[in-house]
Design a protein around this motif. Structure first.
Motif, mmCIF file in Angstrom:
data_model
loop_
_atom_site.group_PDB
_atom_site.id
_atom_site.type_symbol
_atom_site.label_atom_id
_atom_site.label_comp_id
_atom_site.label_asym_id
_atom_site.label_seq_id
_atom_site.Cartn_x
_atom_site.Cartn_y
_atom_site.Cartn_z
ATOM 1 N N ARG A 149 0.856 -1.188 0.000
ATOM 2 C CA ARG A 149 0.000 0.000 0.000
ATOM 3 C C ARG A 149 0.884 1.228 0.000
ATOM 4 N NH1 ARG A 149 -5.431 1.328 3.603
ATOM 5 N NH2 ARG A 149 -5.942 3.252 2.484
ATOM 6 N N ALA A 150 0.567 2.169 -0.886
ATOM 7 C CA ALA A 150 1.389 3.368 -1.015
ATOM 8 C C ALA A 150 1.375 4.180 0.269
ATOM 9 C CB ALA A 150 0.891 4.227 -2.171
ATOM 10 N N ARG A 151 2.570 4.580 0.724
ATOM 11 C CA ARG A 151 2.697 5.419 1.914
ATOM 12 C C ARG A 151 3.272 6.766 1.512
ATOM 13 N NH1 ARG A 151 6.367 3.310 6.160
ATOM 14 N NH2 ARG A 151 7.760 2.988 4.401
ATOM 15 N N ARG A 152 2.888 7.792 2.217
ATOM 16 C CA ARG A 152 3.412 9.131 1.922
ATOM 17 C C ARG A 152 4.929 9.164 1.954
ATOM 18 N NH1 ARG A 152 5.510 12.512 0.188
ATOM 19 N NH2 ARG A 152 5.336 14.791 0.392
ATOM 20 N N ALA A 153 5.526 8.394 2.848
ATOM 21 C CA ALA A 153 6.969 8.458 3.059
ATOM 22 C C ALA A 153 7.781 7.866 1.917
ATOM 23 C CB ALA A 153 7.338 7.753 4.368
ATOM 24 N N ASP A 154 7.210 6.934 1.138
ATOM 25 C CA ASP A 154 8.019 6.285 0.099
ATOM 26 C C ASP A 154 7.167 5.770 -1.070
ATOM 27 O OD1 ASP A 154 6.736 4.140 1.232
ATOM 28 O OD2 ASP A 154 8.538 2.956 1.594
ATOM 29 N N PHE A 155 6.200 6.584 -1.504
ATOM 30 C CA PHE A 155 5.285 6.080 -2.529
ATOM 31 C C PHE A 155 5.944 5.892 -3.896
ATOM 32 C CE2 PHE A 155 4.522 10.722 -2.667
ATOM 33 C CZ PHE A 155 4.671 10.989 -4.018
ATOM 34 N N ILE A 156 7.053 6.562 -4.159
ATOM 35 C CA ILE A 156 7.736 6.340 -5.439
ATOM 36 C C ILE A 156 8.366 4.953 -5.447
ATOM 37 C CG2 ILE A 156 9.614 7.098 -6.944
ATOM 38 C CD1 ILE A 156 9.040 9.962 -6.008
ATOM 39 N N TYR A 157 9.169 4.673 -4.429
ATOM 40 C CA TYR A 157 9.758 3.337 -4.284
ATOM 41 C C TYR A 157 8.655 2.284 -4.154
ATOM 42 C CZ TYR A 157 12.108 -0.582 -1.950
ATOM 43 O OH TYR A 157 12.573 -1.833 -1.592
ATOM 44 N N GLY A 158 7.652 2.568 -3.309
ATOM 45 C CA GLY A 158 6.583 1.603 -3.078
ATOM 46 C C GLY A 158 5.815 1.274 -4.343
ATOM 47 N N SER A 159 5.549 2.272 -5.167
ATOM 48 C CA SER A 159 4.811 2.020 -6.410
ATOM 49 C C SER A 159 5.624 1.154 -7.371
ATOM 50 C CB SER A 159 4.416 3.335 -7.080
ATOM 51 O OG SER A 159 5.556 4.077 -7.491
ATOM 52 N N SER A 160 6.946 1.340 -7.372
ATOM 53 C CA SER A 160 7.782 0.513 -8.246
ATOM 54 C C SER A 160 7.789 -0.942 -7.767
ATOM 55 C CB SER A 160 9.213 1.059 -8.304
ATOM 56 O OG SER A 160 9.909 0.864 -7.076
ATOM 57 N N LYS A 161 7.771 -1.137 -6.454
ATOM 58 C CA LYS A 161 7.729 -2.488 -5.904
ATOM 59 C C LYS A 161 6.343 -3.112 -6.085
ATOM 60 C CE LYS A 161 11.874 -3.371 -4.380
ATOM 61 N NZ LYS A 161 12.658 -4.526 -4.878
ATOM 62 N N ALA A 162 5.303 -2.284 -6.055
ATOM 63 C CA ALA A 162 3.957 -2.789 -6.318
ATOM 64 C C ALA A 162 3.862 -3.335 -7.735
ATOM 65 C CB ALA A 162 2.925 -1.689 -6.101
ATOM 66 N N GLY A 163 4.450 -2.598 -8.677
ATOM 67 C CA GLY A 163 4.466 -3.076 -10.054
ATOM 68 C C GLY A 163 5.247 -4.371 -10.189
ATOM 69 N N LEU A 164 6.412 -4.426 -9.542
ATOM 70 C CA LEU A 164 7.237 -5.636 -9.586
ATOM 71 C C LEU A 164 6.482 -6.820 -9.000
ATOM 72 C CD1 LEU A 164 9.933 -7.209 -9.834
ATOM 73 C CD2 LEU A 164 10.539 -6.280 -7.580
ATOM 74 N N ASP A 165 5.841 -6.616 -7.856
ATOM 75 C CA ASP A 165 5.129 -7.691 -7.174
ATOM 76 C C ASP A 165 4.001 -8.232 -8.043
ATOM 77 O OD1 ASP A 165 3.256 -8.997 -5.151
ATOM 78 O OD2 ASP A 165 4.892 -8.391 -3.817
ATOM 79 N N THR A 166 3.225 -7.333 -8.621
ATOM 80 C CA THR A 166 2.113 -7.751 -9.479
ATOM 81 C C THR A 166 2.614 -8.486 -10.715
ATOM 82 O OG1 THR A 166 0.774 -5.887 -8.729
ATOM 83 C CG2 THR A 166 0.119 -6.941 -10.782
ATOM 84 N N PHE A 167 3.679 -7.974 -11.305
ATOM 85 C CA PHE A 167 4.267 -8.634 -12.465
ATOM 86 C C PHE A 167 4.713 -10.052 -12.122
ATOM 87 C CE2 PHE A 167 8.313 -9.787 -14.521
ATOM 88 C CZ PHE A 167 7.879 -9.945 -15.830
ATOM 89 N N ALA A 168 5.411 -10.199 -10.986
ATOM 90 C CA ALA A 168 5.924 -11.505 -10.598
ATOM 91 C C ALA A 168 4.797 -12.496 -10.326
ATOM 92 C CB ALA A 168 6.820 -11.371 -9.370
#
Length: 251
Positions: A149-168
């Motif tokens: 879930r995107a957090r204010r503190a690291d939503f750029i990094y978090g969004s990239s990991k969300a994409g990676l996770d969904t892809f995997a």
């Protein structure tokens, strides 16, 4: 080929200087792994990592790999698979970025996204095709709870990991029944050089603990591994927290 416990005899690491990857390689070498390929940007750090594993008795090779150069991925991974079957491919490359700076510099933000997500899409498809061609193997992807879930503190990094996770996860579904096993690993805050100086989160863990979880996941042929396991319950609760309340949490 893997042994009866589903542990690999040969390993390819994309992100060959990653502390988590090296901890995982050491643990697997102590079990059954004898051949290791470390893929990363050429330089002293990659060679030092290779030497540290050779000292443990493994046959270690290195290959140039740059997540930001997808046109080279076919060649880089092809060189490794041309040497023989690979039982496990570990995706351990990525950058954390700096949220405060990256928000003000879109090019820096894009680099985080390209490294963590689009680079993994490219290399993931190449690796998956090679594993499918040989008819066996595991593809282990280091994701993060930051992608839950995107957090204010690291939503750029978090969004990239969300994409990676969904892809995997999708790749695992696509490869189901082919003999190729895809496992997504979701660690929380890991104490490494990359996170040095950052405020430590609750349930922080170590590269060695992640390595232990990877080994157990391989033995069980798990599809998703949380490190530590308690984070599964924590993130389930956070994922369903109403947005108005979530925004007020000190995350």
């Amino acid at each position: 080929m893997k042994d009866a416990t589903d542990l690999p005899q040969s390993l390819l690491v994309l992100g060959g200087t990653s502390e988590i990857a090296l901890a995982t390689a050491r643990r697997l070498i102590a079990r059954r792994t004898r051949t290791v390929w470390l893929a990363g940007r050429p330089g002293p750090a990659l060679e030092q990592a290779a030497e540290s594993l050779r000292a443990l008795g493994a046959d270690v090779g290195t290959v140039d790999f740059d997540a930001l150069d997808p046109e080279s991925h076919e060649t880089a991974l092809g060189k490794v698979f041309a040497e023989g079957d690979i039982d496990m491919v570990l995706f351990a490359f990525g950058i954390l970025g700096d949220q405060a700076y990256d928000e003000r510099d879109p090019l820096r933000a894009v680099q985080v996204a390209q490294t963590n997500y689009t680079g993994a899409v490219s290399a993931g498809l190449v690796a998956a095709r090679a594993l499918q061609s040989q008819g066996h193997g595991s593809l282990v992807v280091l994701s993060s709870i930051a992608g839950e879930r995107a957090r204010r503190a690291d939503f750029i990094y978090g969004s990239s990991k969300a994409g990676l996770d969904t892809f995997a996860q999708g790749l695992g579904d696509a490869l189901y029944g082919t003999g190729v096993h895809v496992m997504v690993v979701r660690p929380g805050f890991v104490r490494t050089k990359m996170t040095a100086g950052l405020p430590q989160s609750p349930l922080a863990t170590t590269p060695e603990a992640v390595a232990t979880a990877v080994e157990l996941g391989l033995r069980r042929r798990s599809e998703t591994v949380w490190v530590p396991g308690a984070l599964r319950l924590v993130m389930t609760a956070l994922r369903h927290t109403p947005r108005a309340l979530f925004r007020r949490l000190p995350l």
